[in-house]
Scaffold this motif. Structure first.
Motif, PDB file in Angstrom:
ATOM      1  N   ASN A  93       4.594  14.398  -8.328  1.00  0.00           N
ATOM      2  CA  ASN A  93       3.193  14.002  -8.197  1.00  0.00           C
ATOM      3  C   ASN A  93       3.052  12.808  -7.255  1.00  0.00           C
ATOM      4  OD1 ASN A  93       2.419  15.891 -10.186  1.00  0.00           O
ATOM      5  ND2 ASN A  93       3.126  14.487 -11.767  1.00  0.00           N
ATOM      6  N   GLY A  94       4.103  12.043  -7.110  1.00  0.00           N
ATOM      7  CA  GLY A  94       4.104  10.890  -6.230  1.00  0.00           C
ATOM      8  C   GLY A  94       5.534  10.539  -5.882  1.00  0.00           C
ATOM      9  N   PHE A  95       5.716   9.725  -4.844  1.00  0.00           N
ATOM     10  CA  PHE A  95       7.080   9.356  -4.472  1.00  0.00           C
ATOM     11  C   PHE A  95       7.091   7.966  -3.871  1.00  0.00           C
ATOM     12  CE2 PHE A  95       5.366  10.772  -0.499  1.00  0.00           C
ATOM     13  CZ  PHE A  95       6.125  10.218   0.519  1.00  0.00           C
ATOM     14  N   PHE A  96       8.275   7.410  -3.756  1.00  0.00           N
ATOM     15  CA  PHE A  96       8.471   6.055  -3.260  1.00  0.00           C
ATOM     16  C   PHE A  96       9.647   6.072  -2.301  1.00  0.00           C
ATOM     17  CE2 PHE A  96      10.519   1.911  -3.474  1.00  0.00           C
ATOM     18  CZ  PHE A  96       9.451   1.047  -3.345  1.00  0.00           C
ATOM     19  N   VAL A  97       9.513   5.353  -1.194  1.00  0.00           N
ATOM     20  CA  VAL A  97      10.557   5.328  -0.172  1.00  0.00           C
ATOM     21  C   VAL A  97      11.043   3.899   0.036  1.00  0.00           C
ATOM     22  CG1 VAL A  97      11.039   5.616   2.295  1.00  0.00           C
ATOM     23  CG2 VAL A  97       9.794   7.389   1.050  1.00  0.00           C
TER      24      VAL A  97
END
Length: 382
Positions: A303-307
């Motif tokens: 649903n969401g991601f972080f880099v």
């Protein structure tokens, strides 16, 4: 709260600077001297500078997990932010969090976790369903200060068979404590996507609006909080297919990142791109990561991601809780990068009433409310 003892200011500042961020609210309640010093600009800058001195290759983020907010470093849990309220959605801009409440559809809360400040904003129309309204928090840059606003809108089908639609775009201004209906004729469609804020403006995955149906999120679109208007559709660096998913994220509040989950050709794969240049009518991308047939469900169905760009770490957030070295997923989760902020949330002047709506604005709001009630009775999907 009383002043229980006196210490030299420089000694108190040194002591306070060593206290972890999550305990600052409790520290401010200790005595008046500590409360006053912790709110001074000199101390706040020093404390935030220390917070920013994170270990090499790490970043901070806010994660929304099962109606609670958590402050995290990449790969390290830091602590729970909210203690008393349940949050169904959260939107980040410039260190502020716009919180949509799980158990109260009549208002939203704007919160600066660093200061412990909040502002409750009454909505003109309650949010009757979880995905009824979309939200975005941003600001207009006025040189020496920033004027914060948030956008709230409904843009959806009432009846898929007849293609009847309901549109209502409105914006709230913190300075005037007032709502305004926006004149929007969208040539795009935003499909229940979570927008991300970059330098005061908000971006969403979007598609061209077509009468026969809107299928692909093959563009992004930006809402400019200064002009209070949407810009043109901007191309993504790939062609999304019918079975593909597109998700946006923000990299250290400096760049956009886009995750493409691709399943049209058969084997699951994903790729992540990061902007190298972004302007009102132009965007350039660079490929950050591509994985074929991965055993990384959190990034395939997230649903969401972080880099974390420096160490090439990507983390996805989905439905079941699991933590590994390279990815995290959590039930009901979403996340955004976070940097503590000195921003003071502007409060309405004490003793003053909310600015009265103009007759025209009141009429437009009443019309939209009547239409919404009528459409809700007709629609199977609301």
């Amino acid at each position: 709260m009383t002043k229980i003892f006196d210490l030299p200011t420089n000694l108190v500042e040194e002591i306070l600077s060593k206290i972890p961020f999550k305990y600052m609210r409790e520290v401010r309640l200790t005595c008046k001297q500590w409360d006053t010093l912790s709110k001074s600009r000199s101390f706040s800058k020093m404390h935030i500078d220390k917070l920013s001195e994170i270990r090499e290759g790490e970043s901070m983020m806010v994660a929304w997990i099962d109606y609670d907010l958590y402050l995290m470093r990449v790969l390290l849990w830091k602590g729970k932010l909210n203690q008393q309220i349940k949050i169904s959605k959260v939107f980040h801009c410039d260190g502020l969090l716009l919180c949509v409440l799980k158990d109260d559809a009549t208002k939203v809360i704007v919160w600066n976790p660093y200061w412990g400040q909040t502002r409750s904003i009454e909505c003109r129309c309650p949010s009757y369903g979880y995905n009824m309204f979309s939200y975005a928090l941003g600001y207009e840059d006025k040189g020496s200060c920033r004027s914060y606003k948030f956008l709230r809108f409904i843009d959806r089908y009432v009846d898929y068979a007849t293609r009847d639609e309901f549109l209502w775009y409105e914006i709230y201004d913190f300075d005037s404590s007032s709502w305004k209906t926006l004149d929007v004729t969208p040539h795009w469609r935003i499909q229940f996507c979570h927008g991300v804020c970059l330098k005061g403006n908000t971006y969403w995955p979007a598609s061209q609006r077509k009468r026969e149906g809107d299928v692909l999120n093959d563009h992004i679109i930006c809402f400019d909080f200064t002009s209070e208007s949407f810009g043109p559709l901007l191309c993504l660096p790939f062609d999304a297919g019918y079975c593909d998913y597109v998700t946006l994220s923000c990299v250290r509040e400096e760049k956009l990142a886009v995750l493409l989950t691709h399943n049209e050709a058969g084997p699951m794969e994903f790729e992540i791109w990061i902007t190298t240049k972004i302007e009102a009518e132009n965007v350039l991308w660079s490929k950050f990561l591509r994985v074929l047939e991965p055993d990384l469900a959190p990034l395939i169905t997230c649903n969401g991601f972080f880099v974390e760009e420096e160490n090439k770490v990507a983390m996805g957030f989905v439905t079941d809780l699991s933590i590994t070295t390279f990815n995290i997923c959590a039930r009901g989760a979403n996340a955004c990068s976070y940097v503590p902020s000195l921003v003071q949330i502007k409060q309405p002047a004490s003793g003053t009433k909310r600015k009265e709506q103009s007759d025209l604005e009141k009429q437009r709001c009443d019309q939209n409310m009547s239409r919404l009630v009528a459409f809700k009775k007709r629609s199977k999907f609301w």
